[in-house]
Design a protein around this motif. Structure first.
Motif, PDB file in Angstrom:
ATOM      1  N   GLY A  28      12.832  27.182  57.758  1.00 46.44           N
ATOM      2  CA  GLY A  28      11.403  26.956  57.624  1.00 46.44           C
ATOM      3  C   GLY A  28      10.916  25.616  58.111  1.00 46.44           C
ATOM      4  O   GLY A  28      11.698  24.702  58.374  1.00 46.44           O
ATOM      5  N   ARG A  29       9.603  25.522  58.213  1.00 47.64           N
ATOM      6  CA  ARG A  29       8.939  24.267  58.564  1.00 47.64           C
ATOM      7  C   ARG A  29       8.778  23.376  57.356  1.00 47.64           C
ATOM      8  O   ARG A  29       8.646  22.161  57.476  1.00 47.64           O
ATOM      9  CB  ARG A  29       7.553  24.591  59.150  1.00 47.64           C
ATOM     10  N   ALA A  30       8.740  23.994  56.206  1.00 46.71           N
ATOM     11  CA  ALA A  30       8.572  23.249  54.969  1.00 46.71           C
ATOM     12  C   ALA A  30       9.424  23.915  53.895  1.00 46.71           C
ATOM     13  O   ALA A  30       9.661  25.126  53.941  1.00 46.71           O
ATOM     14  CB  ALA A  30       7.106  23.238  54.543  1.00 46.71           C
ATOM     15  N   SER A  31       9.860  23.121  52.956  1.00 48.49           N
ATOM     16  CA  SER A  31      10.723  23.630  51.893  1.00 48.49           C
ATOM     17  C   SER A  31       9.860  24.194  50.767  1.00 48.49           C
ATOM     18  O   SER A  31       9.549  23.508  49.794  1.00 48.49           O
ATOM     19  CB  SER A  31      11.624  22.515  51.368  1.00 48.49           C
ATOM     20  N   THR A  32       9.480  25.459  50.928  1.00 47.24           N
ATOM     21  CA  THR A  32       8.640  26.092  49.921  1.00 47.24           C
ATOM     22  C   THR A  32       9.272  27.403  49.470  1.00 47.24           C
ATOM     23  O   THR A  32      10.302  27.810  49.990  1.00 47.24           O
ATOM     24  CB  THR A  32       7.237  26.391  50.490  1.00 47.24           C
ATOM     25  N   ILE A  33       8.613  28.058  48.532  1.00 46.12           N
ATOM     26  CA  ILE A  33       9.094  29.360  48.067  1.00 46.12           C
ATOM     27  C   ILE A  33       8.364  30.501  48.762  1.00 46.12           C
ATOM     28  O   ILE A  33       8.584  31.655  48.431  1.00 46.12           O
ATOM     29  CB  ILE A  33       8.936  29.491  46.547  1.00 46.12           C
ATOM     30  N   TRP A  34       7.492  30.155  49.721  1.00 45.21           N
ATOM     31  CA  TRP A  34       6.660  31.162  50.371  1.00 45.21           C
ATOM     32  C   TRP A  34       7.241  31.580  51.709  1.00 45.21           C
ATOM     33  O   TRP A  34       7.456  30.760  52.592  1.00 45.21           O
ATOM     34  CB  TRP A  34       5.245  30.613  50.567  1.00 45.21           C
ATOM     35  N   GLU A  35       7.446  32.870  51.874  1.00 43.86           N
ATOM     36  CA  GLU A  35       8.118  33.329  53.082  1.00 43.86           C
ATOM     37  C   GLU A  35       7.320  33.048  54.337  1.00 43.86           C
ATOM     38  O   GLU A  35       7.900  32.927  55.421  1.00 43.86           O
ATOM     39  CB  GLU A  35       8.449  34.819  52.978  1.00 43.86           C
ATOM     40  N   ASN A  36       6.006  32.890  54.237  1.00 38.11           N
ATOM     41  CA  ASN A  36       5.206  32.592  55.417  1.00 38.11           C
ATOM     42  C   ASN A  36       5.510  31.220  56.011  1.00 38.11           C
ATOM     43  O   ASN A  36       5.140  30.944  57.156  1.00 38.11           O
ATOM     44  CB  ASN A  36       3.714  32.679  55.098  1.00 38.11           C
ATOM     45  N   ASP A  37       6.162  30.361  55.242  1.00 40.14           N
ATOM     46  CA  ASP A  37       6.522  29.031  55.743  1.00 40.14           C
ATOM     47  C   ASP A  37       7.861  29.023  56.461  1.00 40.14           C
ATOM     48  O   ASP A  37       8.320  27.965  56.894  1.00 40.14           O
ATOM     49  CB  ASP A  37       6.554  28.031  54.587  1.00 40.14           C
ATOM     50  N   TYR A  38       8.475  30.190  56.575  1.00 37.80           N
ATOM     51  CA  TYR A  38       9.775  30.298  57.236  1.00 37.80           C
ATOM     52  C   TYR A  38       9.623  31.076  58.533  1.00 37.80           C
ATOM     53  O   TYR A  38       9.062  32.166  58.557  1.00 37.80           O
ATOM     54  CB  TYR A  38      10.790  30.948  56.289  1.00 37.80           C
ATOM     55  N   ASP A  39      10.104  30.475  59.620  1.00 39.84           N
ATOM     56  CA  ASP A  39       9.866  31.021  60.952  1.00 39.84           C
ATOM     57  C   ASP A  39      10.990  31.914  61.467  1.00 39.84           C
ATOM     58  O   ASP A  39      10.739  32.790  62.297  1.00 39.84           O
ATOM     59  CB  ASP A  39       9.659  29.876  61.943  1.00 39.84           C
ATOM     60  N   TYR A  40      12.199  31.662  61.041  1.00 35.96           N
ATOM     61  CA  TYR A  40      13.338  32.402  61.566  1.00 35.96           C
ATOM     62  C   TYR A  40      14.087  33.069  60.420  1.00 35.96           C
ATOM     63  O   TYR A  40      14.333  32.437  59.383  1.00 35.96           O
ATOM     64  CB  TYR A  40      14.286  31.475  62.344  1.00 35.96           C
ATOM     65  N   TRP A  41      14.454  34.320  60.659  1.00 34.08           N
ATOM     66  CA  TRP A  41      15.080  35.128  59.616  1.00 34.08           C
ATOM     67  C   TRP A  41      16.316  35.837  60.160  1.00 34.08           C
ATOM     68  O   TRP A  41      16.356  36.222  61.341  1.00 34.08           O
ATOM     69  CB  TRP A  41      14.096  36.189  59.116  1.00 34.08           C
ATOM     70  N   GLY A  42      17.288  36.014  59.280  1.00 35.35           N
ATOM     71  CA  GLY A  42      18.424  36.837  59.639  1.00 35.35           C
ATOM     72  C   GLY A  42      18.112  38.303  59.425  1.00 35.35           C
ATOM     73  O   GLY A  42      17.024  38.670  58.992  1.00 35.35           O
ATOM     74  N   GLN A  43      19.094  39.140  59.705  1.00 39.93           N
ATOM     75  CA  GLN A  43      18.892  40.583  59.604  1.00 39.93           C
ATOM     76  C   GLN A  43      19.120  41.102  58.180  1.00 39.93           C
ATOM     77  O   GLN A  43      18.784  42.246  57.873  1.00 39.93           O
ATOM     78  CB  GLN A  43      19.830  41.312  60.573  1.00 39.93           C
ATOM     79  N   GLY A  44      19.698  40.272  57.353  1.00 42.15           N
ATOM     80  CA  GLY A  44      19.924  40.645  55.963  1.00 42.15           C
ATOM     81  C   GLY A  44      21.314  41.187  55.709  1.00 42.15           C
ATOM     82  O   GLY A  44      21.964  41.734  56.611  1.00 42.15           O
ATOM     83  N   THR A  45      21.766  41.034  54.484  1.00 45.38           N
ATOM     84  CA  THR A  45      23.051  41.583  54.061  1.00 45.38           C
ATOM     85  C   THR A  45      22.870  42.209  52.685  1.00 45.38           C
ATOM     86  O   THR A  45      22.231  41.631  51.808  1.00 45.38           O
ATOM     87  CB  THR A  45      24.146  40.499  54.056  1.00 45.38           C
ATOM     88  N   GLN A  46      23.414  43.402  52.510  1.00 43.16           N
ATOM     89  CA  GLN A  46      23.207  44.155  51.278  1.00 43.16           C
ATOM     90  C   GLN A  46      24.157  43.688  50.179  1.00 43.16           C
ATOM     91  O   GLN A  46      25.366  43.553  50.407  1.00 43.16           O
ATOM     92  CB  GLN A  46      23.437  45.645  51.538  1.00 43.16           C
ATOM     93  N   VAL A  47      23.578  43.472  49.010  1.00 40.37           N
ATOM     94  CA  VAL A  47      24.366  43.194  47.810  1.00 40.37           C
ATOM     95  C   VAL A  47      24.033  44.282  46.791  1.00 40.37           C
ATOM     96  O   VAL A  47      22.860  44.497  46.473  1.00 40.37           O
ATOM     97  CB  VAL A  47      24.035  41.810  47.229  1.00 40.37           C
ATOM     98  N   THR A  48      25.050  44.951  46.311  1.00 39.49           N
ATOM     99  CA  THR A  48      24.877  46.009  45.318  1.00 39.49           C
ATOM    100  C   THR A  48      25.731  45.687  44.114  1.00 39.49           C
ATOM    101  O   THR A  48      26.940  45.480  44.241  1.00 39.49           O
ATOM    102  CB  THR A  48      25.265  47.377  45.895  1.00 39.49           C
ATOM    103  N   VAL A  49      25.091  45.612  42.946  1.00 39.42           N
ATOM    104  CA  VAL A  49      25.794  45.294  41.710  1.00 39.42           C
ATOM    105  C   VAL A  49      25.662  46.485  40.769  1.00 39.42           C
ATOM    106  O   VAL A  49      24.555  46.867  40.395  1.00 39.42           O
ATOM    107  CB  VAL A  49      25.219  44.036  41.043  1.00 39.42           C
ATOM    108  N   SER A  50      26.770  47.039  40.399  1.00 39.54           N
ATOM    109  CA  SER A  50      26.756  48.192  39.501  1.00 39.54           C
ATOM    110  C   SER A  50      27.164  47.774  38.098  1.00 39.54           C
ATOM    111  O   SER A  50      27.934  46.835  37.910  1.00 39.54           O
ATOM    112  CB  SER A  50      27.678  49.283  40.028  1.00 39.54           C
TER     113      SER A  50
END
Length: 120
Positions: free
Chosen positions: A97-119
């Protein structure tokens, strides 16, 4: 342009631990964060870290169980997840991100994601 690739997700039992990793394609001296999105829900903030790793912050739901840290020499950020609960089940994304916030709009680059499943 920064490319991010997450890894380390999987299926575990409640109480287990996992460590997620995110590798950046280039040196990234910017704030980074982890977000997650459970099925049918909006993406939510999990943890963030300043560019030098000196400052971290966590969502209340993971505070005391998750630790975010980064290695700028390796262009990586990690999320160590302990005492996992079924409600932690989600796709986890890292972001730069451009700024260290909790808002996703402040983050410009994202990964594709990884699944976590907890049973339970």
């Amino acid at each position: 342009q920064v490319q991010l690739v997450e890894s380390g997700g999987g299926s575990v039992q409640a109480g287990d631990s996992l460590r997620l990793s995110c590798a950046a394609s280039t040196r990234t001296l910017y704030p980074m964060a982890w977000f997650r999105q459970a099925s049918g829900k909006k993406r939510e903030f999990v943890a963030k870290i300043s560019w030098n790793g000196d400052y971290t912050s966590y969502a209340d739901s993971v505070k005391g169980r998750f630790i975010i840290f980064r290695d700028n020499a390796e262009n990586t950020v990690h999320l160590s997840m302990n005492s996992l609960k079924p409600e932690d089940t989600a796709v986890y994304y890292c972001a730069v991100g451009r700024a260290s916030t909790i808002w996703e709009n402040d983050y410009d680059y994202w990964g594709q994601g990884t699944q976590v499943t907890v049973s339970s």
